[in-house]
Scaffold this active site. Structure first.
Site, short mmCIF file in Angstrom:
data_model
loop_
_atom_site.label_atom_id
_atom_site.label_comp_id
_atom_site.label_asym_id
_atom_site.label_seq_id
_atom_site.Cartn_x
_atom_site.Cartn_y
_atom_site.Cartn_z
N LEU A 1 0.87 -1.17 0.00
CA LEU A 1 0.00 0.00 0.00
C LEU A 1 0.91 1.23 0.00
CD1 LEU A 1 -2.70 -0.90 2.72
CD2 LEU A 1 -2.89 -1.13 0.23
N ASP A 2 0.48 2.28 -0.69
CA ASP A 2 1.24 3.52 -0.67
C ASP A 2 1.35 4.03 0.77
OD1 ASP A 2 1.37 3.43 -3.42
OD2 ASP A 2 -0.37 4.74 -3.70
N LYS A 3 2.36 4.82 1.02
CA LYS A 3 2.56 5.41 2.35
C LYS A 3 1.28 6.09 2.83
CE LYS A 3 5.15 9.12 4.66
NZ LYS A 3 6.20 10.16 4.51
#
Length: 303
Positions: A135-137
């Site tokens: 997952l993106d930050k």
């Protein structure tokens, strides 16, 4: 570990395909890496993954020991949704980076998993948590990690073959003209800005499929429920902006924040639900990460 290709093997079968049939608990990607690194030899010599085999060929294989990681375990709190000796499922908060990288050498999910899970196995020749997907930050929600090679291999195959369900919530700037739809195109690296992804044509990108429906509207901005049928980098962010014309609220990469109807303190993207078959027990598992407070106005309107 040695193998001899016998007459029952398909004619001119690829080396990596043959080994995957003999070693079903290892992914083809893992086998290809071992072949390329010289840990798998064909008749005593280095070969390529696509080398065709013939009857009588001898294959020798030596899996290297895990190389200790330089990543330091850190006591970072984890919101654990499920855990057993095979896998761990967490609710990742927004702002937490998954892997150490330039600008984020520590304080990541990897550091937290190394502390929380004391005996993580080697995957890909490296001692590290078995991150199956990312997952993106800025994205919150459900993530699963494997605790050993077999679990990692089977989960990786499930993601690759789309044998699972991933449901996201995205609050977007504006409202799509229709109430639901299916986005089907190709996503690849942006030709100019290498930090971004974009819709592309031909071999420059990979197939990207998203099914979506409008859940609620608040102050002219819609809450979109997305079902990912593929898992491309920034897939939902690109699809919302390029295909629907409604970039995600709080998206500092793909949106003009100053022009958005509602100013949000975070990227309004949440990995809400994750369903898959347990890689070892084969039981069906369903997880739901509680919806963050920032999504409250839309959730109230949804009843």
């Amino acid at each position: 570990m040695d193998f001899t290709v016998n007459e029952s093997a398909p004619a001119k079968q690829r080396l990596d395909h043959y080994l995957q049939g003999e070693l079903p608990d290892m992914s083809r990607t893992r086998l290809q890496g071992l072949i390329k690194d010289g840990h798998i030899l064909l008749n005593g010599k280095a070969a390529k993954p696509n080398t065709p085999l013939k009857q009588g060929d001898r294959i020798t294989m030596e899996v290297p020991d895990p190389v200790p990681t330089e990543v330091v375990p850190q006591d970072i709190p984890l919101n654990v949704l499920f855990e057993d000796e095979h896998i761990i499922v967490i609710n990742k908060p927004d702002g937490l980076v998954v892997h150490p990288a330039a600008g984020n050498p520590d304080g990541t999910l990897v550091n937290a998993l190394l502390f929380h899970c004391k005996n993580l196995s080697g995957i890909g020749g490296e001692l590290r948590p078995g991150i199956v997907h990312r997952l993106d930050k800025e994205t919150s929600g459900c993530m699963v990690a494997a605790k050993h090679d077999l679990a990692h291999t089977r989960l990786t195959e499930a993601f690759s073959q789309r044998d699972l369900t991933k449901i996201y919530l995205a609050a977007v700037n504006g409202t799509p003209s229709s109430s639901s739809g299916r986005i089907e195109n190709r996503i690849g690296r942006h030709p100019v800005d290498r930090k971004r992804m974009a819709l592309v044509t031909g071999e420059a990108g990979k197939e990207a499929l998203t099914e979506w429906d409008r859940v609620a509207v608040h102050q002219g901005c819609a809450l979109i429920r997305c079902r990912l049928l593929t898992g491309r980098t920034h897939q939902i962010r690109v699809h919302m902006k390029e295909a629907l014309g409604c970039p995600i609220l709080g998206d500092t990469i793909y949106a003009q924040i100053q022009r958005q109807l509602i100013k949000m303190p975070r990227l309004m993207l949440h990995a809400w639900k994750l369903e898959f078959q347990h890689p070892i027990t084969k039981l069906g598992l369903k997880f739901e990460a509680p919806v963050p407070e920032a999504f409250g106005p839309w959730m109230k309107k949804n009843g």
